[in-house]
Write a protein that holds these residues in place. Structure first.
Motif, mmCIF file in Angstrom:
data_model
loop_
_atom_site.group_PDB
_atom_site.id
_atom_site.type_symbol
_atom_site.label_atom_id
_atom_site.label_comp_id
_atom_site.label_asym_id
_atom_site.label_seq_id
_atom_site.Cartn_x
_atom_site.Cartn_y
_atom_site.Cartn_z
ATOM 1 N N GLU A 35 18.734 -39.051 14.403
ATOM 2 C CA GLU A 35 18.581 -37.630 14.759
ATOM 3 C C GLU A 35 19.899 -36.894 14.558
ATOM 4 O O GLU A 35 19.931 -35.776 14.047
ATOM 5 C CB GLU A 35 18.110 -37.506 16.212
ATOM 6 C CG GLU A 35 17.923 -36.075 16.684
ATOM 7 C CD GLU A 35 17.493 -35.991 18.136
ATOM 8 O OE1 GLU A 35 17.267 -34.864 18.623
ATOM 9 O OE2 GLU A 35 17.402 -37.047 18.799
ATOM 10 N N ASP A 58 14.588 -32.658 13.529
ATOM 11 C CA ASP A 58 13.518 -31.654 13.523
ATOM 12 C C ASP A 58 13.575 -30.726 12.311
ATOM 13 O O ASP A 58 12.545 -30.309 11.795
ATOM 14 C CB ASP A 58 13.580 -30.804 14.805
ATOM 15 C CG ASP A 58 13.015 -31.546 15.999
ATOM 16 O OD1 ASP A 58 12.123 -32.389 15.801
ATOM 17 O OD2 ASP A 58 13.461 -31.287 17.132
ATOM 18 N N PRO A 92 12.520 -36.268 17.621
ATOM 19 C CA PRO A 92 11.899 -36.321 16.289
ATOM 20 C C PRO A 92 11.402 -37.718 15.938
ATOM 21 O O PRO A 92 11.742 -38.701 16.592
ATOM 22 C CB PRO A 92 13.046 -35.906 15.360
ATOM 23 C CG PRO A 92 14.070 -35.278 16.230
ATOM 24 C CD PRO A 92 13.940 -35.921 17.565
#
Length: 280
Positions: A35, A58, A92
């Motif tokens: 991430e 994301d 995510p």
């Protein structure tokens, strides 16, 4: 052996909260999809892991999936990690995992730390039934609507909240759930300033207002479920329902009975159905 996608849980604070298996997996894969590569780099350095990192978050997950799937199809195993805790849990990774499954790639969980479960295990509220609600909406109007939907749920609720919204959110819970609803407050779990308390929602408002340090860091709220109706006079309810059903539909009769007895409509509705079936 064909390539595999490992979903690897990482520490939520204390860097030593890594399983032996997680360390071995991160060392053995071809690449780690993280991430935040800067955050994950600190963890890898701590455990002497030299596997290359690539960003998967994301904002780029949709565009990155094809590249990562192609690597997997070419035989490169990949580990998916988030900043902290278990990937996909308010983090995510869902799109990547779904795509891997759609391409017939084996997805293997490597379990470990999860803030929601860690908080639930330590606050002393019922854990036999619970639901994870993630983050509440940031706008108050939407947050209140969501809380209204949860108001009558009897299982324990686990909620994440951002530090700058924690006070407003708890105040909204007081207005919807009531001041006396029990709540567990878990902040900065496994970190230096870990705080784990259990109190009522009203007491939590005071606790947070009196100490601004409680409005910092990672926060998990574990909210006690609604108390189920007790001491219901079944005989009186049945008598009322039978009378109402002479003139009203099951839906209308159960709604009126629920209002008069101050019980959930579904309780009255179910009993009304049972009574009409008996008559048949």
């Amino acid at each position: 052996m064909s390539a595999q996608l490992f979903v690897v849980a990482t520490p939520i604070g204390h860097l030593d909260d890594m399983t032996f298996r997680a360390i071995e997996v991160l060392k053995s894969v071809s690449i780690i999809a993280a991430e935040d590569t800067r955050q994950s780099a600190q963890l890898l350095k701590h455990h002497n892991i030299s596997t290359p990192l690539t960003a998967c978050h994301d904002h780029n997950e949709s565009n990155k999936i094809d590249i990562l799937i192609e690597k997997l199809k070419n035989g490169d195993s990949i580990a998916l990690v988030s900043d902290a805790g278990t990937p996909l849990i308010s983090d995510p990774g869902f799109k990547f995992v779904r795509a891997a499954q759609e391409h017939g790639i084996r997805v293997i969980p490597v379990p470990g730390a999860c803030a929601a479960i860690a908080a639930l295990s330590a606050v002393g509220l019922p854990s036999d039934r619970f639901s994870f609600e993630g983050f509440l909406p940031s706008k108050q109007s939407q947050r209140l609507l969501q809380l209204e939907k949860l108001k009558h749920e009897t299982q324990t609720l686990i909620i994440y909240e951002a530090p700058h919204r924690i006070l407003d959110s708890v105040k909204d819970m007081v207005s919807v759930f009531g001041a006396d609803r029990p709540v567990g407050f878990a902040r900065e779990i496994t970190k230096t300033f870990e705080t784990i308390k259990k109190m009522t929602l009203a007491e939590l408002v005071i606790f947070i207002e009196s100490d601004r340090n409680q409005q910092k860091g990672e926060i998990v709220l574990v909210v006690g479920g609604a108390t189920e109706e007790k001491d219901l006079d079944q005989e009186k309810l049945d008598k009322l329902l039978l009378r109402l059903l002479e003139d009203l539909s099951v839906k209308a009769a159960s709604q009126m009975a629920a209002d008069l007895f101050n019980i959930k409509k579904k309780v009255a509705y179910q009993r009304a159905l049972e009574l009409t079936q008996k008559d048949d």
